[in-house]
Design an enzyme around this catalytic site. Structure first.
Site, PDB file in Angstrom:
ATOM      1  N   GLU A  56      30.856  46.599  43.414  1.00 36.32           N
ATOM      2  CA  GLU A  56      30.722  46.044  42.054  1.00 36.32           C
ATOM      3  C   GLU A  56      29.943  46.994  41.151  1.00 36.32           C
ATOM      4  O   GLU A  56      30.303  47.229  39.994  1.00 36.32           O
ATOM      5  CB  GLU A  56      29.998  44.690  42.093  1.00 36.32           C
ATOM      6  CG  GLU A  56      30.893  43.556  42.564  1.00 36.32           C
ATOM      7  CD  GLU A  56      30.145  42.236  42.752  1.00 36.32           C
ATOM      8  OE1 GLU A  56      30.781  41.272  43.167  1.00 36.32           O
ATOM      9  OE2 GLU A  56      28.921  42.191  42.476  1.00 36.32           O
ATOM     10  N   HIS A  86      51.386  42.306  39.715  1.00 32.58           N
ATOM     11  CA  HIS A  86      50.817  41.214  38.905  1.00 32.58           C
ATOM     12  C   HIS A  86      49.815  40.381  39.699  1.00 32.58           C
ATOM     13  O   HIS A  86      49.622  39.201  39.408  1.00 32.58           O
ATOM     14  CB  HIS A  86      51.897  40.284  38.333  1.00 32.58           C
ATOM     15  CG  HIS A  86      53.043  41.007  37.719  1.00 32.58           C
ATOM     16  ND1 HIS A  86      53.088  41.343  36.388  1.00 32.58           N
ATOM     17  CD2 HIS A  86      54.194  41.491  38.271  1.00 32.58           C
ATOM     18  CE1 HIS A  86      54.215  41.993  36.134  1.00 32.58           C
ATOM     19  NE2 HIS A  86      54.903  42.102  37.265  1.00 32.58           N
ATOM     20  N   LYS A  98      25.687  33.625  51.383  1.00 34.02           N
ATOM     21  CA  LYS A  98      26.392  34.679  50.651  1.00 34.02           C
ATOM     22  C   LYS A  98      26.282  36.075  51.252  1.00 34.02           C
ATOM     23  O   LYS A  98      25.232  36.468  51.736  1.00 34.02           O
ATOM     24  CB  LYS A  98      25.851  34.746  49.216  1.00 34.02           C
ATOM     25  CG  LYS A  98      26.184  33.511  48.408  1.00 34.02           C
ATOM     26  CD  LYS A  98      27.512  33.633  47.731  1.00 34.02           C
ATOM     27  CE  LYS A  98      27.302  34.293  46.398  1.00 34.02           C
ATOM     28  NZ  LYS A  98      28.570  34.452  45.702  1.00 34.02           N
TER      29      LYS A  98
END
Ligand code: ARG
Length: 459
Positions: free
Chosen positions: A288, A154, A281
């Site tokens: 992705e 989970h 960043k």
């Protein structure tokens, strides 16, 4: 020149041609189309359907056409499809003899044969890439043998495990893919050639000759099915879909574990990208993008399933829609597997962060309950006692690892001093020695078995 223009008074409309033509995408079947034609012409000669000289002339010129295409001297253009292109070119070179090539054959069995030859190679390329990927995962698992990390359910911390377990889990998925690809390839390796347009042929052909020459396992046994079966396309796309789903899960884990919040993995600069506005960043664009591409491969699978669902026997032009999705899925899936195989070894495993996380958030609570249960406390009761310990720790801002034996004893007099050793993450992981479990001993065995099973495909 159209292969079928004799029957028509008027040429097709320009746009109808553009709509109908498959050459812009089936041109990549040129090599398999020529190989299948050479096998067909050889068989026609051996069966005396054409003379030996005619057969030789056709084969020699088909070989020359193949060389000219391969070496860039002959551009593929100006025909309805690759089959027409090759035949037109042959006729342009050797005249009437070239017109005999299509004896006892139809484009229907021709395209089905070509595409299976092409698919066979695509399955082999998938296999080769998957082997590389599993090897790459094995390298990571080896590195992870000495490391510990939390396992999740989970997406909540669950139990500590040897980090190699994580990588081996993905190897298991890709080994199943290897097995599936091999089985799909076997099913695809059946030859439609000789099925004619739909009903076979009245010429005395010998399908065993073409079958041997093209290295198919056997000729198909029903010509109607032979020309219209595209199950192998659906299977290829399903195999790609499942591979992409496994890659997508791996990408998701890599993305998550490389966030500032988790910090277990660090993706190398070579496989990271920056932001045009935020100088700090380092983005995981490669995983992705791979996760994103999965949708398009599923799309190709849905497309072929829908295309073939209500096709009456036998060949219908709908089936021309079998190719573009296949070619795209082939390219995207193989690229994705390869880039993952190449990126994985560059991912840094952050030993300290992983080890620290493996003890945090009461990851070792199951082992406290098991400790009591092993000393005779019914597991349900042991679970409840441990739940109270966890609640107390949360209220007091404590951890299982900084609790003293005395404090444990306040919850049950079954606890002894050794409980303080039991709640260490390494001890918890190493206690999971059940077959297939997360202890480093089991993970080492799993890795050995993975390498052994991989050998089957390495030939
Ligand atoms: N371009 C066609 C295809 O890909 C070749 C077969 C054409 N056959 C026909 N009967 N029109 O399916």
């Amino acid at each position: 020149m159209k292969l079928w223009e004799g029957r028509f008074d008027a040429p097709t409309a320009k746009n109808a041609d553009l709509y109908n033509d498959s050459l812009p995408f089936d041109c990549r079947l040129w090599a398999v189309d020529i190989a299948a034609s050479i096998a067909h012409a050889t068989m026609l000669g051996q069966c005396s359907i054409i003379t030996g000289d005619e057969s030789k002339l056709i084969c020699d010129n088909l070989n020359a056409i193949a060389t000219d295409i391969a070496e860039g001297r002959l551009e593929i253009k100006g025909a309805e499809d690759i089959h027409s292109f090759v035949e037109n070119e042959l006729v342009a070179r050797i005249g009437d003899t070239g017109k005999k090539l299509h004896t006892a054959r139809s484009r229907n069995d021709q395209v089905a044969t070509d595409f299976r030859l092409y698919a066979r190679n695509a399955f082999d390329c998938l296999t080769e890439s998957l082997i590389w990927l599993v090897e790459s995962l094995c390298g990571k698992a080896q590195e992870g043998l000495k490391l510990i990390m939390p396992g999740y359910t989970h997406l909540r911390k669950a139990q500590p495990m040897c980090a190699g377990h994580f990588f081996n889990a993905y190897s298991e998925m890709f080994l199943r893919d290897l097995d599936r690809v091999r089985a799909s390839r076997d099913r695809a390796n059946v030859m439609p050639l000789g099925s004619g347009a739909l009903a076979g042929t009245s010429y005395p052909i010998d399908r065993d000759i073409t079958c041997d020459l093209l290295e198919f396992d056997r000729p198909c046994e029903n010509s109607l099915d032979g020309v219209s079966d595209r199950d192998f396309v659906a299977e290829f796309l399903f195999d790609c879909s499942l591979i992409m789903s496994h890659l997508s899960r791996l990408c998701e884990d890599i993305i998550l574990y490389s966030t500032e919040e988790f910090g277990y993995f660090e993706i190398a600069d070579e496989y990271s990208t920056g932001s045009s506005i935020m100088p700090q960043k380092k983005n995981p664009d490669i995983p992705e993008l791979m996760r994103g591409k999965t949708g398009r491969i599923y799309g190709h699978l849905m497309a072929i399933l829908t295309t073939i669902k209500a096709i009456p026997l036998a060949y219908n032009k709908d089936l021309q829609e079998d190719k573009e999705g296949f070619f795209d899925a082939e390219r995207q899936t193989i690229n994705s597997i390869n880039i993952m195989a190449e990126m994985l070894p560059t991912i840094k495993l952050n030993k300290k962060r992983m080890a620290k996380a493996a003890e945090a958030e009461f990851c070792c609570a199951t082992d406290v309950a098991d400790y009591l249960a092993k000393k005779g406390v019914p597991f349900r009761t042991a679970h409840a006692v441990t739940g109270r310990i966890v609640r107390w720790c949360i209220a007091e801002g404590r951890t299982l690892q900084d609790m003293t034996a005395e404090e444990f004893k306040n919850f049950s007099d079954i606890f002894e001093c050794d409980i303080c050793e039991v709640v260490k993450a390494q001890a918890c992981a190493d206690a999971r020695t059940s077959y297939g479990g997360a202890s480093s001993a089991c993970v080492r065995e799993n890795l050995k078995s993975i390498k052994k099973r991989l050998k089957i495909y390495e030939n």
